[in-house]
Design a protein around this motif. Structure first.
Motif, short mmCIF file in Angstrom:
data_model
loop_
_atom_site.label_atom_id
_atom_site.label_comp_id
_atom_site.label_asym_id
_atom_site.label_seq_id
_atom_site.Cartn_x
_atom_site.Cartn_y
_atom_site.Cartn_z
N ILE A 81 3.71 11.98 7.30
CA ILE A 81 2.32 12.12 7.00
C ILE A 81 2.26 12.51 5.46
N GLN A 82 2.85 13.38 4.89
CA GLN A 82 2.93 13.49 3.33
C GLN A 82 3.12 12.42 2.79
N GLU A 83 4.05 11.31 3.07
CA GLU A 83 4.05 10.18 2.51
C GLU A 83 2.76 9.36 2.68
N LEU A 84 2.16 9.44 3.79
CA LEU A 84 0.97 8.37 3.78
C LEU A 84 -0.11 9.16 2.89
N LEU A 85 -0.30 10.37 2.96
CA LEU A 85 -1.17 11.02 2.08
C LEU A 85 -1.26 10.77 0.64
N THR A 86 0.24 10.81 0.13
CA THR A 86 0.66 10.38 -1.18
C THR A 86 0.07 8.96 -1.72
N GLU A 87 0.19 8.02 -0.62
CA GLU A 87 -0.01 6.73 -0.91
C GLU A 87 -1.66 6.56 -0.94
N LEU A 88 -2.35 7.37 -0.24
CA LEU A 88 -3.72 7.27 -0.28
C LEU A 88 -3.99 7.96 -1.57
N THR A 89 -3.53 8.90 -2.08
CA THR A 89 -3.92 9.49 -3.42
C THR A 89 -3.61 8.90 -4.43
N GLN A 90 -2.57 7.61 -4.42
CA GLN A 90 -2.36 6.99 -5.52
C GLN A 90 -3.03 5.45 -5.54
N ASP A 100 -0.04 -1.43 10.37
CA ASP A 100 0.78 -1.03 9.21
C ASP A 100 1.62 0.16 9.74
N LEU A 101 0.84 1.13 10.58
CA LEU A 101 1.57 2.39 11.02
C LEU A 101 2.78 1.63 11.87
N LEU A 102 2.67 0.86 12.93
CA LEU A 102 3.74 0.38 13.52
C LEU A 102 4.90 -0.22 12.86
N LYS A 103 4.62 -0.71 11.78
CA LYS A 103 5.61 -1.51 10.89
C LYS A 103 6.43 -0.29 10.47
N ARG A 104 5.82 0.81 10.31
CA ARG A 104 6.61 1.98 9.63
C ARG A 104 7.01 2.71 10.58
N ASN A 105 7.07 2.20 11.90
CA ASN A 105 7.79 2.96 13.19
C ASN A 105 6.80 4.36 13.43
N ILE A 106 5.62 4.38 13.14
CA ILE A 106 4.89 5.36 13.44
C ILE A 106 3.87 5.19 14.35
#
Length: 347
Positions: A81-90, A100-106
């Protein structure tokens, strides 16, 4: 109350969260150690022993419980989840969909549950709020509404206007008169904290499991006449850096700008707190004496209790006249850990 093994065992039976971080209970028959609040079936008294650190339990040969996960920080944001939040910040215009989540196995349902529990909204709603916060800042800085809408991933200006108004309480056109308080979760060794900030500085820093945390948010929003919205702030990186240095024992004071909100009396009390050197403590009576009013002990205690900026304004350095660690909204165990970190000598 003295911390005896009998008291610790009873606390585990009661799943008493006030003992979180103070001790860990290990079960001899299963060779597993747990938090005080573990929901697993409690063993007989003769089958347990207690440790004041997780390192001691591991050195004795015990494994961490898979139910309560005692090695994890309290309310810690999972790495994925931290990785997702970092992506949103960037990339604030990024829209991460279920596919997209399923492709990441989430698993989308798992993510949804986590955000509902920890943010009071779904992941999709969190993304919309995050985008609107960034859009608000762009418009405030003079960028056009149409360009901001397109940059935020909206094809329709009406759709952008509707989302903007739902989240920020005003239309993009009228937003220059609006104020926003940015909100972010910050990880620390003593658990996750909520940080709030405006352009002026940090206005709130509280542990996420503090009692009545929602009242704190409501009070802050009302005091500043502003909406609290998930988003980044120019002061957050400095706060996170200074907190990291503090917990590593490399910092004795904080320099991050603050926006402190309170009455004149409360402001004086909080200023006195900031003047207590690291490694020292004061009593409520001593604080009252410094204010020139010995009758203000209760008022000093109340002001300490409603301090919204934990650690940075160190209300944990004020103790009872008999040396007891009393009155800390983040939990007495955290007060103890903070004073241990600062190598404070108690009475």
């Amino acid at each position: 109350m003295k911390l005896t093994e009998e008291r610790m065992y009873q606390a585990s039976l009661d799943k008493d969260s006030s003992f979180e971080g103070i001790y860990w209970m290990a079960v001899k028959t299963t060779e597993i150690f747990c938090r005080p609040v573990c929901t697993a079936r409690k063993p007989k008294r003769e089958n347990v022993e207690f440790f004041l650190t997780t390192e001691e339990a591991i050195e004795k040969g015990y494994r961490a419980c898979k139910v309560c996960q005692p090695l994890k920080k309290l309310n810690e944001t999972p790495p994925y989840i931290q990785e997702l939040l970092t992506e949103l910040t960037q990339n604030v215009s990024l829209k991460i969909k279920d596919a997209d989540l399923l492709k990441r196995n989430i698993e989308p349902v798992t993510l949804r549950r986590w955000f509902l529990k920890n943010h009071g909204m779904t992941f999709q709603a969190f993304q919309r709020e995050f985008r609107m916060n960034a859009a608000f800042k762009k418009i405030k800085n003079g960028e056009s509404i149409i360009e901001t809408a397109l940059d935020s991933g909206y094809e329709s200006l009406s759709g952008f206007n509707e989302s903007f108004k739902n989240i920020l309480g005003t239309s993009p056109k009228n937003s220059k008169k609006q104020m926003v308080i940015d909100l972010k979760r910050i990880e620390t060794p003593l658990g996750t904290m909520y940080a709030c900030a405006t352009d002026e500085g940090i206005c709130m820093l509280e542990f996420t499991d503090r009692k009545n945390i929602e009242k704190q948010f409501t009070s802050l929003s009302k005091a500043l006449h502003a909406e609290i919205v998930q988003g980044e702030n120019k002061h957050f990186p400095q706060l996170e850096t200074e907190l990291k240095e503090y917990f590593e024992g490399k910092r004795i004071g904080f320099e991050v700008p603050l926006q402190i909100i309170g009455t004149d009396f409360q402001q004086k009390v909080w200023q006195l707190l900031r003047e207590i050197p690291m490694g020292e403590v004061r009593t409520y009576k001593q604080q009252s004496e410094l204010l020139g009013n010995l009758k203000a002990i209760r008022a000093v205690g109340t002001a300490n209790g409603i301090n919204k900026i934990a650690i940075v304004i160190p209300c944990h350095r004020v103790i009872g006249s008999n040396g007891d660690l009393v009155g800390y909204a983040g939990g007495i165990w955290r007060k103890q850990k903070l004073l241990e970190l600062e190598k404070a000598i108690l009475f």
